[in-house]
Write an enzyme that holds these catalytic residues in place. Structure first.
Site, short mmCIF file in Angstrom:
data_model
loop_
_atom_site.label_atom_id
_atom_site.label_comp_id
_atom_site.label_asym_id
_atom_site.label_seq_id
_atom_site.Cartn_x
_atom_site.Cartn_y
_atom_site.Cartn_z
N GLY A 69 -37.82 -38.76 81.98
CA GLY A 69 -36.65 -39.52 81.53
C GLY A 69 -37.00 -40.43 80.37
O GLY A 69 -38.11 -40.93 80.29
N ARG A 87 -37.10 -32.91 81.19
CA ARG A 87 -37.73 -32.72 82.50
C ARG A 87 -38.03 -31.23 82.61
O ARG A 87 -37.13 -30.44 82.88
CB ARG A 87 -36.77 -33.16 83.61
N ASP A 120 -44.98 -40.55 86.44
CA ASP A 120 -45.92 -39.92 87.37
C ASP A 120 -46.07 -38.42 87.14
O ASP A 120 -47.19 -37.91 87.10
CB ASP A 120 -45.55 -40.23 88.83
N GLY A 121 -44.95 -37.72 86.93
CA GLY A 121 -45.03 -36.27 86.71
C GLY A 121 -45.84 -35.97 85.47
O GLY A 121 -46.72 -35.08 85.46
N THR A 122 -45.58 -36.72 84.40
CA THR A 122 -46.28 -36.52 83.13
C THR A 122 -47.78 -36.78 83.29
O THR A 122 -48.62 -36.01 82.82
CB THR A 122 -45.72 -37.48 82.06
N THR A 136 -42.28 -45.56 82.96
CA THR A 136 -41.18 -45.18 83.84
C THR A 136 -40.35 -46.40 84.08
O THR A 136 -40.85 -47.48 84.40
CB THR A 136 -41.62 -44.56 85.19
N ASP A 193 -38.65 -46.90 86.48
CA ASP A 193 -38.76 -47.29 87.89
C ASP A 193 -39.94 -48.24 88.13
O ASP A 193 -40.03 -48.86 89.18
CB ASP A 193 -38.95 -46.04 88.77
N ASP A 239 -43.05 -47.79 88.82
CA ASP A 239 -43.82 -47.58 90.04
C ASP A 239 -45.07 -46.71 89.87
O ASP A 239 -45.57 -46.15 90.84
CB ASP A 239 -42.91 -47.01 91.15
N ARG A 246 -14.15 -60.64 96.50
CA ARG A 246 -14.54 -59.31 96.93
C ARG A 246 -16.04 -59.22 97.18
O ARG A 246 -16.81 -60.07 96.73
CB ARG A 246 -14.22 -58.29 95.82
N MET A 300 -30.90 -47.69 89.46
CA MET A 300 -31.88 -46.60 89.49
C MET A 300 -33.09 -47.03 90.33
O MET A 300 -33.24 -48.21 90.66
CB MET A 300 -32.32 -46.24 88.08
N ARG A 321 -35.94 -44.12 91.98
CA ARG A 321 -35.99 -42.88 92.77
C ARG A 321 -36.71 -43.07 94.09
O ARG A 321 -36.18 -42.74 95.14
CB ARG A 321 -36.70 -41.81 91.93
N GLU A 347 -30.85 -46.63 94.32
CA GLU A 347 -30.32 -45.28 94.57
C GLU A 347 -31.17 -44.47 95.55
O GLU A 347 -30.67 -43.57 96.21
CB GLU A 347 -30.23 -44.50 93.25
N ARG A 365 -15.76 -53.19 96.12
CA ARG A 365 -15.80 -52.27 94.98
C ARG A 365 -17.25 -51.86 94.74
O ARG A 365 -18.18 -52.58 95.13
CB ARG A 365 -15.26 -52.96 93.71
N HIS A 425 -27.08 -44.53 83.86
CA HIS A 425 -27.87 -44.41 82.63
C HIS A 425 -27.67 -45.57 81.66
O HIS A 425 -28.38 -45.62 80.64
CB HIS A 425 -27.60 -43.06 81.97
N ARG A 481 -30.95 -46.98 81.20
CA ARG A 481 -31.94 -46.27 80.39
C ARG A 481 -31.63 -46.31 78.90
O ARG A 481 -32.49 -45.98 78.07
CB ARG A 481 -32.01 -44.81 80.84
O1 F6P Z 1 -37.39 -41.53 87.05
C1 F6P Z 1 -36.67 -42.43 86.29
C2 F6P Z 1 -35.19 -42.28 86.55
O2 F6P Z 1 -34.57 -43.16 85.66
C3 F6P Z 1 -34.79 -42.55 87.99
O3 F6P Z 1 -34.62 -43.89 88.26
C4 F6P Z 1 -33.52 -41.74 88.09
O4 F6P Z 1 -33.28 -41.33 89.41
C5 F6P Z 1 -33.78 -40.58 87.23
O5 F6P Z 1 -34.71 -40.99 86.26
C6 F6P Z 1 -32.57 -40.00 86.57
O6 F6P Z 1 -32.95 -38.89 85.84
P1 F6P Z 1 -31.99 -37.97 84.99
O7 F6P Z 1 -31.65 -38.71 83.73
O8 F6P Z 1 -32.77 -36.74 84.73
O9 F6P Z 1 -30.76 -37.73 85.82
#
Ligand code: F6P
Length: 343
Positions: A10, A72, A102-104, A124, A126, A128, A161, A168, A170, A221, A268, A274, A277
């Site tokens: 991402g 991705r 992490d994946g990268t 990231t 996130d 993490d 309310r 975000m 994951r 999320e 609500r 995004h 991001r």
């Molecule tokens: O891994 C980072 C992240 O921003 C997560 O927080 C989120 O779940 C995910 O990417 C969303 O990814 P995409 O833009 O591929 O839907």
């Protein structure tokens, strides 16, 4: 030297600041920088390297996204992607800087184990990745969460309310916890410290009894729906599924519906998605993206491959990729407890 740079996974605000830092230092020292388009795809599919030029990185320090494009891209399905990446690096580059989460960094580590000249950069939103206190994009994300909560406080107060805000995150709750702390959240739910729905409902009721006219509940999320008393549909499980955004699980809406059913209050839901991001990086992200980008460049020229610059105790240190390549860094108990002191 031909130094390749790619951004994978991402996007996140601050990527361009890191790319710019690498380019400027490399050009100063007489090296070429090869931008790889769309992350690993640009090495595993048709080779997509191009020589970066000064005009492409001028004025990008404050620009969100990534000028290289990202994706991705699953290198293992169909199998053989990693080997094609390795072959491309050997054929076209003297070194590769891979900016990603992490994946990268798992791929970077795999390549480094096969003697590829690879250095990582932690990114990231996130926040993490294990072994580093900072990942590119996180500060911009929590700034957006805090600003959003500021706005939601005023409308929630006016209408008496409850507003449930889904962020975000994951597998971990850094964005929810620190964004929520900065924005004065009245309750924060994160995967690391699950609360049953009955506790959430009691908390909202107690706040109303204590005279609080409204509440802001922040939910990451990635919170486990089953812990909240919901049903986890297999295909949208917490692990996520390729092509299915985690936000589709609707954790925020689930929590909102249960509160409305039990608390006799209007509720609500806002899913920040995004927005977290996109847009310009904060000054903090620009500075640290520049610092870890510079750290990666210095590691390359010293041939310190198989490493990644990380942030520890407010300084950049060089760690082995193996340290960041497995698992996630959870929000520590004491930090969540601090957040909870303000619920
Ligand atoms: O891994 C980072 C992240 O921003 C997560 O927080 C989120 O779940 C995910 O990417 C969303 O990814 P995409 O833009 O591929 O839907």
């Amino acid at each position: 030297m031909r130094i390749g740079v790619l951004t994978a996974g991402g996007d996140a605000p601050g990527l361009n600041a890191a790319i710019r830092a690498i380019c400027q230092l490399a050009w100063r020292d007489g090296h070429d920088v090869i931008g790889i388009t769309n992350g690993w795809a640009g090495l595993a599919q048709e080779y997509a390297g191009f020589e970066l030029r000064a005009e492409q990185v001028r004025d990008v320090i404050g620009r969100g996204g990534t000028l290289l494009g990202t994706a991705r891209f699953d290198l293992d399905s169909p199998p053989g992607g990693r080997e094609r990446v390795l072959a491309s690096v050997e054929e076209h580059l003297d070194a590769l800087i891979a900016i990603g989460g992490d994946g990268t960094q798992r791929i970077s580590h795999w390549l480094a184990q096969r003697d590829a000249p690879v250095v990582g950069v932690p990114k990231t939103l996130d926040n993490d990745l294990p072994g580093t206190d900072y990942c590119i994009g996180f500060d911009s994300a929590i700034a957006l969460v805090a600003e959003s909560l500021d706005r939601l406080h005023t409308t929630a107060a006016s209408h008496h309310r409850v507003i449930v805000v889904e962020t975000m995150g994951r597998s971990t709750g850094w964005v929810a916890a620190l964004g929520g702390l900065a924005g004065g959240a009245d309750l924060i739910l994160i995967p690391e410290f699950p609360l049953p729905m009955s506790d959430v409902i009691d908390h909202v009721k107690n706040r109303r009894r204590a005279g609080h006219g409204y509440s802001i509940v922040v939910v990451a999320e990635g919170v486990n729906l089953e812990t909240l008393g919901g049903v986890e549909a297999n295909e949208l499980s917490r692990e996520g599924v390729r092509g299915v955004p985690l936000a589709s699980r609707g954790v925020g809406q689930f929590v909102a519906t249960r509160i409305e059913e039990k608390c006799d209050v209007e509720v609500r839901t806002t899913v920040l998605g995004h927005l977290q991001r996109g847009g310009s990086p904060t000054a903090y992200d620009r500075v640290w993206a520049t610092r870890v980008g510079a750290g990666a460049y210095h590691a390359v020229v010293r041939s310190e491959f198989g490493t990644i610059p990380v942030v520890r105790d407010n300084r950049v240190a060089l760690a082995p990729l193996s340290e960041v390549a497995t698992g996630q860094r959870p929000v520590p108990r004491e930090l969540y407890d601090l957040c909870a002191e303000f619920f």
